[in-house]
Design a protein around this motif. Structure first.
Motif, PDB file in Angstrom:
ATOM      1  N   GLY A 154       2.975  15.342  -4.389  1.00  9.09           N
ATOM      2  CA  GLY A 154       3.188  15.412  -6.032  1.00  9.09           C
ATOM      3  C   GLY A 154       4.414  14.703  -6.461  1.00  9.09           C
ATOM      4  N   LYS A 155       4.991  14.203  -5.941  1.00  7.21           N
ATOM      5  CA  LYS A 155       6.674  13.445  -6.067  1.00  7.21           C
ATOM      6  C   LYS A 155       6.695  12.301  -6.372  1.00  7.21           C
ATOM      7  CE  LYS A 155       8.575  17.298  -3.998  1.00  7.21           C
ATOM      8  NZ  LYS A 155       9.987  17.687  -4.534  1.00  7.21           N
ATOM      9  N   ASP A 156       7.260  12.128  -7.614  1.00  7.61           N
ATOM     10  CA  ASP A 156       7.637  10.805  -8.380  1.00  7.61           C
ATOM     11  C   ASP A 156       7.952   9.608  -7.770  1.00  7.61           C
ATOM     12  OD1 ASP A 156       6.899  12.247 -11.018  1.00  7.61           O
ATOM     13  OD2 ASP A 156       9.059  12.811 -10.610  1.00  7.61           O
ATOM     14  N   ILE A 157       7.797   8.659  -7.007  1.00  9.48           N
ATOM     15  CA  ILE A 157       8.105   7.236  -6.558  1.00  9.48           C
ATOM     16  C   ILE A 157       8.732   6.310  -7.013  1.00  9.48           C
ATOM     17  CG2 ILE A 157       7.304   6.094  -4.544  1.00  9.48           C
ATOM     18  CD1 ILE A 157       7.221   9.314  -3.990  1.00  9.48           C
ATOM     19  N   PHE A 158      10.052   5.620  -7.422  1.00 10.78           N
ATOM     20  CA  PHE A 158      10.197   4.990  -7.902  1.00 10.78           C
ATOM     21  C   PHE A 158      10.767   4.043  -6.626  1.00 10.78           C
ATOM     22  CE2 PHE A 158      11.789   8.876 -10.148  1.00 10.78           C
ATOM     23  CZ  PHE A 158      11.098   8.548 -11.574  1.00 10.78           C
ATOM     24  N   ALA A 159      10.091   2.445  -6.870  1.00 13.55           N
ATOM     25  CA  ALA A 159      10.735   1.187  -6.274  1.00 13.55           C
ATOM     26  C   ALA A 159      11.018   0.067  -7.027  1.00 13.55           C
ATOM     27  CB  ALA A 159       9.210   0.621  -5.178  1.00 13.55           C
ATOM     28  N   VAL A 160      12.759  -0.125  -5.918  1.00 14.09           N
ATOM     29  CA  VAL A 160      12.706  -1.513  -6.892  1.00 14.09           C
ATOM     30  C   VAL A 160      12.068  -2.913  -6.063  1.00 14.09           C
ATOM     31  CG1 VAL A 160      15.749  -2.738  -6.524  1.00 14.09           C
ATOM     32  CG2 VAL A 160      15.041  -0.109  -6.061  1.00 14.09           C
ATOM     33  N   PRO A 161      11.599  -3.599  -6.918  1.00  9.55           N
ATOM     34  CA  PRO A 161      11.435  -5.249  -6.866  1.00  9.55           C
ATOM     35  C   PRO A 161      12.323  -5.785  -6.489  1.00  9.55           C
ATOM     36  CG  PRO A 161      10.690  -3.893  -8.988  1.00  9.55           C
ATOM     37  CD  PRO A 161      12.369  -3.607  -8.939  1.00  9.55           C
ATOM     38  N   GLY A 162      11.755  -6.504  -5.204  1.00  9.41           N
ATOM     39  CA  GLY A 162      12.459  -7.042  -4.682  1.00  9.41           C
ATOM     40  C   GLY A 162      12.346  -9.055  -4.721  1.00  9.41           C
ATOM     41  N   ASP A 163      13.284  -9.600  -4.121  1.00  7.53           N
ATOM     42  CA  ASP A 163      12.829 -10.973  -3.296  1.00  7.53           C
ATOM     43  C   ASP A 163      11.426 -11.039  -2.822  1.00  7.53           C
ATOM     44  OD1 ASP A 163      12.453 -14.020  -2.349  1.00  7.53           O
ATOM     45  OD2 ASP A 163      14.386 -13.603  -1.787  1.00  7.53           O
ATOM     46  N   ILE A 164      10.327 -11.807  -3.367  1.00  9.17           N
ATOM     47  CA  ILE A 164       9.092 -11.776  -2.573  1.00  9.17           C
ATOM     48  C   ILE A 164       9.190 -12.702  -1.221  1.00  9.17           C
ATOM     49  CG2 ILE A 164       7.925 -12.140  -4.926  1.00  9.17           C
ATOM     50  CD1 ILE A 164       7.751 -14.859  -4.688  1.00  9.17           C
ATOM     51  N   SER A 165      10.469 -13.612  -0.860  1.00 13.17           N
ATOM     52  CA  SER A 165      10.093 -14.088   0.468  1.00 13.17           C
ATOM     53  C   SER A 165      10.544 -13.105   1.858  1.00 13.17           C
ATOM     54  CB  SER A 165      11.072 -15.321   0.140  1.00 13.17           C
ATOM     55  OG  SER A 165      12.406 -15.047   0.293  1.00 13.17           O
ATOM     56  N   SER A 166      11.557 -11.770   0.893  1.00  9.54           N
ATOM     57  CA  SER A 166      11.967 -11.063   1.704  1.00  9.54           C
ATOM     58  C   SER A 166      11.200 -10.090   2.583  1.00  9.54           C
ATOM     59  CB  SER A 166      13.089 -10.386   1.082  1.00  9.54           C
ATOM     60  OG  SER A 166      13.762  -9.170   2.090  1.00  9.54           O
ATOM     61  N   LEU A 167      10.617  -9.925   3.742  1.00 11.39           N
ATOM     62  CA  LEU A 167      10.589  -8.814   4.800  1.00 11.39           C
ATOM     63  C   LEU A 167      11.015  -7.463   3.563  1.00 11.39           C
ATOM     64  CD1 LEU A 167       9.807 -10.000   8.033  1.00 11.39           C
ATOM     65  CD2 LEU A 167       8.195  -9.635   6.158  1.00 11.39           C
ATOM     66  N   LEU A 168      11.980  -7.132   3.514  1.00 12.12           N
ATOM     67  CA  LEU A 168      12.227  -5.862   3.147  1.00 12.12           C
ATOM     68  C   LEU A 168      12.047  -5.366   1.771  1.00 12.12           C
ATOM     69  CD1 LEU A 168      15.693  -5.900   4.597  1.00 12.12           C
ATOM     70  CD2 LEU A 168      14.057  -4.451   5.642  1.00 12.12           C
ATOM     71  N   SER A 169      11.923  -6.381   0.817  1.00 14.07           N
ATOM     72  CA  SER A 169      10.997  -6.144  -0.276  1.00 14.07           C
ATOM     73  C   SER A 169       9.107  -5.820  -0.134  1.00 14.07           C
ATOM     74  CB  SER A 169      10.888  -7.746  -1.394  1.00 14.07           C
ATOM     75  OG  SER A 169      11.899  -7.520  -1.570  1.00 14.07           O
ATOM     76  N   GLU A 170       8.404  -6.039   1.410  1.00 14.98           N
ATOM     77  CA  GLU A 170       7.569  -6.035   1.141  1.00 14.98           C
ATOM     78  C   GLU A 170       6.883  -4.208   0.851  1.00 14.98           C
ATOM     79  OE1 GLU A 170       5.459  -7.735   4.545  1.00 14.98           O
ATOM     80  OE2 GLU A 170       5.674  -9.903   3.589  1.00 14.98           O
ATOM     81  N   GLY A 171       7.857  -3.369   1.117  1.00 13.05           N
ATOM     82  CA  GLY A 171       7.794  -2.397   1.211  1.00 13.05           C
ATOM     83  C   GLY A 171       7.434  -1.773  -0.440  1.00 13.05           C
ATOM     84  N   PRO A 172       8.798  -1.809  -1.005  1.00  8.54           N
ATOM     85  CA  PRO A 172       8.266  -1.782  -2.471  1.00  8.54           C
ATOM     86  C   PRO A 172       6.933  -2.458  -2.932  1.00  8.54           C
ATOM     87  CG  PRO A 172      11.023  -1.756  -1.804  1.00  8.54           C
ATOM     88  CD  PRO A 172      10.385  -2.012  -0.555  1.00  8.54           C
ATOM     89  N   HIS A 173       7.170  -3.533  -2.805  1.00  9.24           N
ATOM     90  CA  HIS A 173       5.851  -4.081  -3.401  1.00  9.24           C
ATOM     91  C   HIS A 173       4.872  -3.341  -3.852  1.00  9.24           C
ATOM     92  CE1 HIS A 173       8.750  -8.478  -3.862  1.00  9.24           C
ATOM     93  NE2 HIS A 173       9.055  -6.577  -4.690  1.00  9.24           N
ATOM     94  N   LYS A 174       4.071  -2.901  -2.184  1.00 11.70           N
ATOM     95  CA  LYS A 174       3.204  -2.225  -1.802  1.00 11.70           C
ATOM     96  C   LYS A 174       2.897  -1.054  -2.747  1.00 11.70           C
ATOM     97  CE  LYS A 174       0.593  -0.610   2.351  1.00 11.70           C
ATOM     98  NZ  LYS A 174       1.047   1.031   2.504  1.00 11.70           N
ATOM     99  N   LEU A 175       4.774  -0.290  -2.348  1.00 11.47           N
ATOM    100  CA  LEU A 175       3.980   1.167  -2.851  1.00 11.47           C
ATOM    101  C   LEU A 175       3.889   0.404  -4.759  1.00 11.47           C
ATOM    102  CD1 LEU A 175       7.348   3.252  -1.797  1.00 11.47           C
ATOM    103  CD2 LEU A 175       5.253   3.048  -1.303  1.00 11.47           C
ATOM    104  N   ILE A 176       4.664  -0.003  -5.340  1.00 13.83           N
ATOM    105  CA  ILE A 176       4.268  -0.346  -6.696  1.00 13.83           C
ATOM    106  C   ILE A 176       2.646  -0.732  -6.870  1.00 13.83           C
ATOM    107  CG2 ILE A 176       4.979  -1.563  -8.339  1.00 13.83           C
ATOM    108  CD1 ILE A 176       7.624  -2.200  -7.143  1.00 13.83           C
ATOM    109  N   SER A 177       1.939  -1.815  -5.814  1.00 15.79           N
ATOM    110  CA  SER A 177       1.008  -1.713  -5.786  1.00 15.79           C
ATOM    111  C   SER A 177       0.111  -1.119  -5.990  1.00 15.79           C
ATOM    112  CB  SER A 177       0.691  -2.961  -5.042  1.00 15.79           C
ATOM    113  OG  SER A 177       0.659  -2.285  -3.892  1.00 15.79           O
ATOM    114  N   GLU A 178       0.596   0.802  -5.596  1.00 14.12           N
ATOM    115  CA  GLU A 178      -0.410   1.761  -5.570  1.00 14.12           C
ATOM    116  C   GLU A 178       0.238   2.562  -6.007  1.00 14.12           C
ATOM    117  OE1 GLU A 178       0.605   2.178  -1.470  1.00 14.12           O
ATOM    118  OE2 GLU A 178      -0.507   1.664  -0.484  1.00 14.12           O
TER     119      GLU A 178
END
Length: 298
Positions: free
Chosen positions: A251-275
């Motif tokens: 039950g912890k709070d999750i915060f994710a930094v949006p990033g460049d949509i062309s970067s593979l390293l943004s895919e993790g945070p974007h997935k978390l935001i979508s969830e």
């Protein structure tokens, strides 16, 4: 705390460095470990769910280790062992499915008693974008007294610790090896600074090397210590997201930094935001979210 029990637990953990969950059947039958020396290999085999040859070695090693001045040796090397019964042991860790039986600490162990802790984590291959994000996120958190928790890995973890130190804040590093084997070598200087002026924690006795399966275990402690977790950059399949899985389980709070949509390293945070993770690009947003949640509870 019972001193004799602590000495027995430290000796047991030295030869059998498992989580509290693994030790519970033994502790339920022998709460102060006073009968452990006299238990047969068969009893140990049944209580710990291990093979007979392992039980025989464990019994012999435990009896031998009881003759070591472990507490004095740890004190000599400025290592503070914190058992699950120690007053400094964080109560939040006992809420984990498999809490550490013992934590080993170097530095300012009083930081464990501070309630305001937040993890800042990300990829070992983090780019300059993570550093820029931390410049926006970490200062407001430090201003409000938060301690920054991370895993001392290369990349985003090291950035989070270093930024906190540079700004005069306080940080806790949770590592995946014993103190005789600091890891990674690239962060040796940073590790020394945190040991001297902040806090380094591990659940592994000093002789333990940085084995790859130690790090997923380490991640649950980062999550367990922290009120919430900020993710800067991460691949979809990564150790960073395994930390998030632990956090979600508790039950912890999750915060994710949006990033460049062309970067593979943004895919993790974007997935978390979508969830359902909260998208953030500065620390004030994290603080506002906590103020909002506090107000809702009143």
């Amino acid at each position: 705390m019972n001193k004799e029990f602590t000495e027995r637990l430290l000796a047991l953990h030295y030869v059998y460095p498992k989580s509290l969950q693994k030790l519970l059947p033994l502790l339920a039958e022998d709460p102060d470990l006073s009968k452990l020396e006299r238990k047969s290999p068969y009893e140990l085999m049944m209580l710990l769910n291990i093979k007979r040859d392992q039980a025989e070695k464990l019994k012999a090693s435990y009896r031998h280790t009881l003759t070591f001045p472990l507490s004095e040796t740890y004190a000599k090397h400025k290592i503070l062992p914190i058992s699950y019964q120690h007053p400094l042991y964080p109560g939040s860790l006992l809420e984990l499915i498999d809490p550490p039986a013992v934590l080993y600490a170097k530095g300012d162990a009083a930081l464990l008693a501070e309630p305001q802790k937040i993890a800042v984590i990300g990829s070992r291959k983090a780019s300059a974008y993570s550093e820029k994000a931390m410049q926006k996120i970490i200062p407001p958190l430090l201003e409000k007294g938060f301690i920054i928790v991370s895993g001392l890995a290369i990349g985003a973890d090291a950035m989070a610790h270093q930024k906190t130190i540079d700004l005069g804040g306080r940080t806790i590093a949770v590592t995946g090896s014993g103190f005789l084997h600091p890891y990674p070598k690239e962060n040796a200087e940073l590790n020394n600074i945190i040991e001297e002026n902040h806090l380094v924690l591990t659940e592994y006795p000093p002789y333990m090397k940085p084995l790859k399966w130690n790090f997923p275990m380490r991640n649950r402690i980062i999550s367990g210590l922290s009120r919430g977790i900020v993710v800067t950059e991460a691949l979809v399949k990564s150790g960073t997201l395994s930390t998030i899985e632990h956090a979600l389980d508790h039950g912890k709070d999750i915060f994710a930094v949006p990033g460049d949509i062309s970067s593979l390293l943004s895919e993790g945070p974007h997935k978390l935001i979508s969830e359902g993770a909260k998208p953030v690009w500065n620390g004030w947003q994290v603080l506002e979210e906590y103020q909002h949640m506090t107000a809702e509870k009143q």
